[in-house]
Design a protein around this motif. Sequence first.
Motif: not given
Length: 124
Positions: A42-70
Amino acid sequence: MFAFLLIVQTVIAVSLIGVILMQRSEGGGLGVGGSSSGFMTARGAADFLSRSTAILGGLFIVLSIVMAAYAGSSREPAKIDTSLANTAAPVAPSQAPNQQAPGQQAPATNPQQNQTPPAVPLAQ
């Protein structure tokens, strides 16, 4: 290029929605035990999902900025068709000015009545 980035952003957004919906609101992750290894407890899944959320959220924001600049850098200036800019519809007089009915007074004429309106420059 922009279409590819848009597809990647859509995949990231759908993945982010899925990862967020899999988390428990109490922070317990999936709540599915069954493995003695540290990854799928349960703890390992929570850590994995929390990290996945942070990574995917960061990628979404960075990609949004790149697309706006492009999109901003590859924008072409607007092309305006000026072929109809100085044309005016002809005005047909209902009655000639010298032909008036007997006993009527001549109407006051406006000197600006038959003039074409001034050309307005188009915004660019």
